[in-house]
Design an enzyme around this catalytic site. Structure first.
Site, PDB file in Angstrom:
ATOM      1  N   SER A 101       7.514 -11.616   6.225  1.00 22.87           N
ATOM      2  CA  SER A 101       6.203 -12.243   6.435  1.00 22.87           C
ATOM      3  C   SER A 101       5.371 -11.344   7.337  1.00 22.87           C
ATOM      4  O   SER A 101       5.908 -10.634   8.190  1.00 22.87           O
ATOM      5  CB  SER A 101       6.336 -13.581   7.172  1.00 22.87           C
ATOM      6  OG  SER A 101       7.318 -14.390   6.616  1.00 22.87           O
ATOM      7  N   GLU A 110       5.435  -5.963   3.914  1.00 22.80           N
ATOM      8  CA  GLU A 110       5.247  -5.746   2.482  1.00 22.80           C
ATOM      9  C   GLU A 110       3.821  -5.265   2.217  1.00 22.80           C
ATOM     10  O   GLU A 110       2.875  -5.822   2.760  1.00 22.80           O
ATOM     11  CB  GLU A 110       5.511  -7.082   1.767  1.00 22.80           C
ATOM     12  CG  GLU A 110       5.495  -6.981   0.271  1.00 22.80           C
ATOM     13  CD  GLU A 110       6.325  -5.801  -0.220  1.00 22.80           C
ATOM     14  OE1 GLU A 110       7.533  -5.783   0.005  1.00 22.80           O
ATOM     15  OE2 GLU A 110       5.731  -4.861  -0.800  1.00 22.80           O
ATOM     16  N   GLU A 164      -1.452  -8.340  -5.080  1.00 25.91           N
ATOM     17  CA  GLU A 164      -1.288  -9.276  -6.189  1.00 25.91           C
ATOM     18  C   GLU A 164      -1.879  -8.677  -7.457  1.00 25.91           C
ATOM     19  O   GLU A 164      -2.881  -7.979  -7.419  1.00 25.91           O
ATOM     20  CB  GLU A 164      -1.968 -10.601  -5.860  1.00 25.91           C
ATOM     21  CG  GLU A 164      -1.178 -11.384  -4.850  1.00 25.91           C
ATOM     22  CD  GLU A 164      -1.810 -12.735  -4.556  1.00 25.91           C
ATOM     23  OE1 GLU A 164      -2.402 -13.345  -5.458  1.00 25.91           O
ATOM     24  OE2 GLU A 164      -1.709 -13.163  -3.404  1.00 25.91           O
ATOM     25  N   LEU A 223      -0.771  -5.148  10.016  1.00 24.22           N
ATOM     26  CA  LEU A 223      -2.091  -5.720  10.335  1.00 24.22           C
ATOM     27  C   LEU A 223      -3.160  -4.642  10.256  1.00 24.22           C
ATOM     28  O   LEU A 223      -4.257  -4.856   9.725  1.00 24.22           O
ATOM     29  CB  LEU A 223      -2.086  -6.341  11.739  1.00 24.22           C
ATOM     30  CG  LEU A 223      -1.136  -7.514  11.966  1.00 24.22           C
ATOM     31  CD1 LEU A 223      -1.253  -8.006  13.402  1.00 24.22           C
ATOM     32  CD2 LEU A 223      -1.430  -8.652  11.001  1.00 24.22           C
ATOM     33  N   LEU A 232      -8.287  -1.734   5.172  1.00 24.02           N
ATOM     34  CA  LEU A 232      -8.729  -1.966   3.787  1.00 24.02           C
ATOM     35  C   LEU A 232      -9.913  -2.935   3.769  1.00 24.02           C
ATOM     36  O   LEU A 232     -10.904  -2.721   3.059  1.00 24.02           O
ATOM     37  CB  LEU A 232      -7.573  -2.518   2.943  1.00 24.02           C
ATOM     38  CG  LEU A 232      -6.445  -1.521   2.641  1.00 24.02           C
ATOM     39  CD1 LEU A 232      -5.231  -2.230   2.040  1.00 24.02           C
ATOM     40  CD2 LEU A 232      -6.934  -0.431   1.687  1.00 24.02           C
ATOM     41  N   CYS A 289      -4.789 -12.561   2.640  1.00 23.33           N
ATOM     42  CA  CYS A 289      -4.354 -11.637   3.700  1.00 23.33           C
ATOM     43  C   CYS A 289      -5.466 -11.007   4.536  1.00 23.33           C
ATOM     44  O   CYS A 289      -5.349 -10.942   5.755  1.00 23.33           O
ATOM     45  CB  CYS A 289      -3.517 -10.527   3.091  1.00 23.33           C
ATOM     46  SG  CYS A 289      -2.086 -11.171   2.220  1.00 23.33           S
ATOM     47  N   LYS A 319      -9.500 -12.148  -7.272  1.00 22.40           N
ATOM     48  CA  LYS A 319      -9.654 -10.865  -7.974  1.00 22.40           C
ATOM     49  C   LYS A 319      -9.026 -11.027  -9.339  1.00 22.40           C
ATOM     50  O   LYS A 319      -8.327 -12.020  -9.592  1.00 22.40           O
ATOM     51  CB  LYS A 319      -9.011  -9.717  -7.199  1.00 22.40           C
ATOM     52  CG  LYS A 319      -7.495  -9.817  -7.083  1.00 22.40           C
ATOM     53  CD  LYS A 319      -6.950  -8.551  -6.459  1.00 22.40           C
ATOM     54  CE  LYS A 319      -5.432  -8.583  -6.418  1.00 22.40           C
ATOM     55  NZ  LYS A 319      -4.855  -7.372  -5.889  1.00 22.40           N
ATOM     56  N   ARG A 363     -19.800  -8.711  -9.178  1.00 21.46           N
ATOM     57  CA  ARG A 363     -18.707  -7.725  -9.249  1.00 21.46           C
ATOM     58  C   ARG A 363     -19.103  -6.466 -10.003  1.00 21.46           C
ATOM     59  O   ARG A 363     -18.247  -5.640 -10.319  1.00 21.46           O
ATOM     60  CB  ARG A 363     -17.485  -8.352  -9.921  1.00 21.46           C
ATOM     61  CG  ARG A 363     -16.893  -9.528  -9.181  1.00 21.46           C
ATOM     62  CD  ARG A 363     -16.241  -9.099  -7.882  1.00 21.46           C
ATOM     63  NE  ARG A 363     -15.479 -10.184  -7.290  1.00 21.46           N
ATOM     64  CZ  ARG A 363     -14.678 -10.025  -6.249  1.00 21.46           C
ATOM     65  NH1 ARG A 363     -14.549  -8.849  -5.683  1.00 21.46           N
ATOM     66  NH2 ARG A 363     -14.036 -11.043  -5.754  1.00 21.46           N
TER      67      ARG A 363
HETATM   68  C1  UGA Z   1      -3.931  -6.827  -0.034  1.00 20.00           C
HETATM   69  C2  UGA Z   1      -3.590  -5.354   0.161  1.00 20.00           C
HETATM   70  O1  UGA Z   1      -4.298  -4.548  -0.781  1.00 20.00           O
HETATM   71  C3  UGA Z   1      -2.092  -5.105   0.010  1.00 20.00           C
HETATM   72  O2  UGA Z   1      -1.784  -3.749   0.307  1.00 20.00           O
HETATM   73  C4  UGA Z   1      -1.332  -6.029   0.975  1.00 20.00           C
HETATM   74  O3  UGA Z   1       0.070  -5.879   0.854  1.00 20.00           O
HETATM   75  C5  UGA Z   1      -1.700  -7.461   0.650  1.00 20.00           C
HETATM   76  O4  UGA Z   1      -3.124  -7.638   0.828  1.00 20.00           O
HETATM   77  C6  UGA Z   1      -0.943  -8.384   1.576  1.00 20.00           C
HETATM   78  O5  UGA Z   1      -1.086  -8.247   2.791  1.00 20.00           O
HETATM   79  O6  UGA Z   1      -0.157  -9.189   1.087  1.00 20.00           O
HETATM   80  P1  UGA Z   1      -4.349  -8.390  -2.173  1.00 20.00           P
HETATM   81  O7  UGA Z   1      -4.810  -9.408  -1.179  1.00 20.00           O
HETATM   82  O8  UGA Z   1      -3.410  -8.795  -3.240  1.00 20.00           O
HETATM   83  O9  UGA Z   1      -3.655  -7.148  -1.402  1.00 20.00           O
HETATM   84  O10 UGA Z   1      -5.652  -7.835  -2.921  1.00 20.00           O
HETATM   85  P2  UGA Z   1      -6.581  -6.548  -2.839  1.00 20.00           P
HETATM   86  O11 UGA Z   1      -6.471  -5.808  -4.095  1.00 20.00           O
HETATM   87  O12 UGA Z   1      -6.391  -5.798  -1.604  1.00 20.00           O
HETATM   88  O13 UGA Z   1      -8.030  -7.212  -2.827  1.00 20.00           O
HETATM   89  C7  UGA Z   1      -8.473  -8.042  -1.744  1.00 20.00           C
HETATM   90  C8  UGA Z   1      -9.906  -8.458  -1.949  1.00 20.00           C
HETATM   91  O14 UGA Z   1     -10.784  -7.347  -1.757  1.00 20.00           O
HETATM   92  C9  UGA Z   1     -10.219  -8.990  -3.344  1.00 20.00           C
HETATM   93  O15 UGA Z   1     -11.054 -10.123  -3.250  1.00 20.00           O
HETATM   94  C10 UGA Z   1     -10.944  -7.851  -4.020  1.00 20.00           C
HETATM   95  O16 UGA Z   1     -11.822  -8.272  -5.016  1.00 20.00           O
HETATM   96  C11 UGA Z   1     -11.690  -7.248  -2.836  1.00 20.00           C
HETATM   97  N1  UGA Z   1     -12.031  -5.835  -3.066  1.00 20.00           N
HETATM   98  C12 UGA Z   1     -11.072  -4.889  -3.169  1.00 20.00           C
HETATM   99  C13 UGA Z   1     -13.359  -5.469  -3.151  1.00 20.00           C
HETATM  100  O17 UGA Z   1     -14.279  -6.316  -3.044  1.00 20.00           O
HETATM  101  N2  UGA Z   1     -13.676  -4.144  -3.354  1.00 20.00           N
HETATM  102  C14 UGA Z   1     -12.724  -3.182  -3.473  1.00 20.00           C
HETATM  103  O18 UGA Z   1     -13.087  -1.991  -3.649  1.00 20.00           O
HETATM  104  C15 UGA Z   1     -11.391  -3.564  -3.378  1.00 20.00           C
END
Ligand code: UGA
Length: 442
Positions: free
Chosen positions: A111, A141, A145, A201, A207, A256, A319, A420
């Site tokens: 976690s 991790e 998703e 974190l 990101l 997250c 997403k 988007r």
């Molecule tokens: C995120 C991280 O990318 C993972 O590395 C991490 O392990 C995970 O959280 C976690 O802590 O469990 P996730 O939440 O599945 O993964 O999704 P992301 O792909 O990171 O996207 C997060 C949000 O950012 C989405 O709403 C997506 O649409 C948005 N996003 C992402 C943008 O608006 N623009 C981008 O260029 C990228």
């Protein structure tokens, strides 16, 4: 754990959960979550070296390594409410592990937890155990998703933090040997416990900050006539910045980014670092601004009122590639529109009607919102009779819709608000739509 079972056929992996219906689902034909490729992995190993059971205590007692993957949500009340992480599930899991263990174990934090959680866990295990030795490791991790199976099969890195003692190093080596069966050893990073906890974190906050940075630029693009896609491409060509994760949109969602960034804010505050806390807080504030800015754009474009108008919402998941709606920006946008007394008609290929209604029901008067929230079977039904269409998830099917047909069924002028940047705005304008895309000239 399913991927671990796939890659380590000689290791028995037992997934335990206190929820029997959830375990039954993992043992059945319809897994309780949608994740591309996961069903195949589970089916390949289930009953061989991958088992799902609600018999928690027996299997924890038998295990050599225990991965703890319980929820660590943001606290909603008490000290640090709205920012701090609620570790109640973790603490009770640790107490249970201590209680049932009659042999030494490696206990792994899977976690996402605040930095120095392992210290608390070590104390709980030490004071409640039966004299057996526990070693706590941090192994955060990094999967995302929608791409989880690929991310696990071929991770950028595996991070393992442990104590710098003989027993600690031994425990790190044990876990390292498990991953080394399929992950190249130069991608397995070992650190001290606090670095591993904090890196998780920090990675998510970085990101999230990237998304907030490009979204901040998108607002300026709209004000100046620049195009955020062009700017992001030009900026991302610098290898020090990189081109990935620079898509402007309606804001980040998911379980997250916000939670982990706020957890970092809280850690800074508790460490007497208000300036650092303020810096990270702004990442979340920018995200809130992007969502409310989108709603304001919808309302102001549609002649300053959406009251009584039907607005189609295409996409509700946070997403594409997932049915998960946790912290989805679609929830805030729909709430904003409902607050302006619009009727929203939602379509998402992966999210159930029940989930959408639950997410949009106001705590105070659930029936009230329900009467203004409809869930459609497809995009065409959602858009029929609507004044505007909002695209809030980047599902591929929204690129390939018959927008001429959609236009034909809508009130005029027909608006498209692309949160988007998935549509070809020029083409839609030729059809007669009024089009708004995030960070692009109108
Ligand atoms: C995120 C991280 O990318 C993972 O590395 C991490 O392990 C995970 O959280 C976690 O802590 O469990 P996730 O939440 O599945 O993964 O999704 P992301 O792909 O990171 O996207 C997060 C949000 O950012 C989405 O709403 C997506 O649409 C948005 N996003 C992402 C943008 O608006 N623009 C981008 O260029 C990228």
């Amino acid at each position: 754990m399913a991927v671990m079972a796939l890659k380590c056929p000689d290791i028995e992996v037992v997934v335990v959960d206190v929820s029997r219906p959830r375990i039954d689902a993992w043992n059945g034909d319809h897994l309780p979550i949608f994740e591309p490729g996961l069903a195949e992995v589970v089916k390949a190993r289930r009953g061989k070296n991958l088992f799902f059971t609600a018999d928690v205590e027996r299997h924890v007692a038998d295990a050599d390594i225990v991965f703890v993957s319980v929820n660590t949500p943001t606290k909603t009340r008490g000290l640090g409410a709205g920012k701090a992480v609620d570790l109640a599930y973790w603490e009770s899991a640790a107490r249970m592990v201590a209680d049932v263990s009659h042999s030494g174990k490696v206990v792994v934090e899977k976690s996402t937890v605040p930095v120095r959680t392992a210290e608390a866990i070590e104390k709980i295990l030490a004071h409640n155990g039966h004299g057996v030795e526990f070693q706590v490791l941090s192994n955060p991790e990094f999967l995302a998703e929608g791409t989880a199976v690929g991310d696990l099969l071929c991770p950028d890195r595996v991070l393992i933090g442990g104590r710098d003692s003989a027993a600690g190093r031994n425990a790190v080596q044990t876990l390292r040997d498990v991953y080394a069966r399929w992950v190249p050893v130069d991608r397995i990073i070992t650190t001290n416990l606090w670095s591993a906890e904090l890196s998780k974190l920090a990675a998510n906050a970085f990101l999230a900050q990237r998304v907030s940075s490009v979204n901040a630029i998108s607002a300026l693009c709209e004000a100046t006539g620049a195009d955020v896609t062009e700017v992001a491409r030009a900026v991302g060509k610098d290898p020090r910045i990189g081109g990935r994760f620079l898509d402007a949109g309606v804001g980040f969602g998911g379980s997250c980014f916000q939670k982990d960034t706020l957890s970092l804010v809280y850690a800074c505050e508790c460490s007497g670092l208000p300036e650092a806390a303020g810096y990270w807080r702004q990442v979340v504030a920018m995200n809130d601004y992007q969502k409310s800015r989108f709603v304001r754009r919808v309302v102001s474009s549609m002649f300053n009122t959406v009251a009584g108008k039907k607005v189609a919402v295409l996409g509700f998941a946070f997403k594409k590639g997932t049915g998960d709606t946790r912290e989805s920006p679609a929830i805030d946008v729909c709430r904003g529109l409902l607050g302006e007394r619009a009727h929203v008609s939602v379509y998402d290929p992966m999210v159930s009607e029940e989930q959408i209604q639950r997410d949009l029901a106001p705590a105070a008067a659930p029936a009230k919102a329900r009467s203004r929230v409809a869930v459609a079977r497809d995009a065409y039904e959602a858009a029929r009779g609507a004044h505007g269409v909002c695209i809030l998830t980047e599902w591929d099917e929204f690129r390939a819709l018959d927008y001429r047909r959609i236009h034909g069924g809508m009130e005029k002028p027909a608006f498209v608000f692309d949160g988007r940047n998935v549509v070809d705005a020029g083409e839609l304008r030729e059809m007669g739509f009024v089009v708004y895309c995030v960070g692009k000239p109108l």
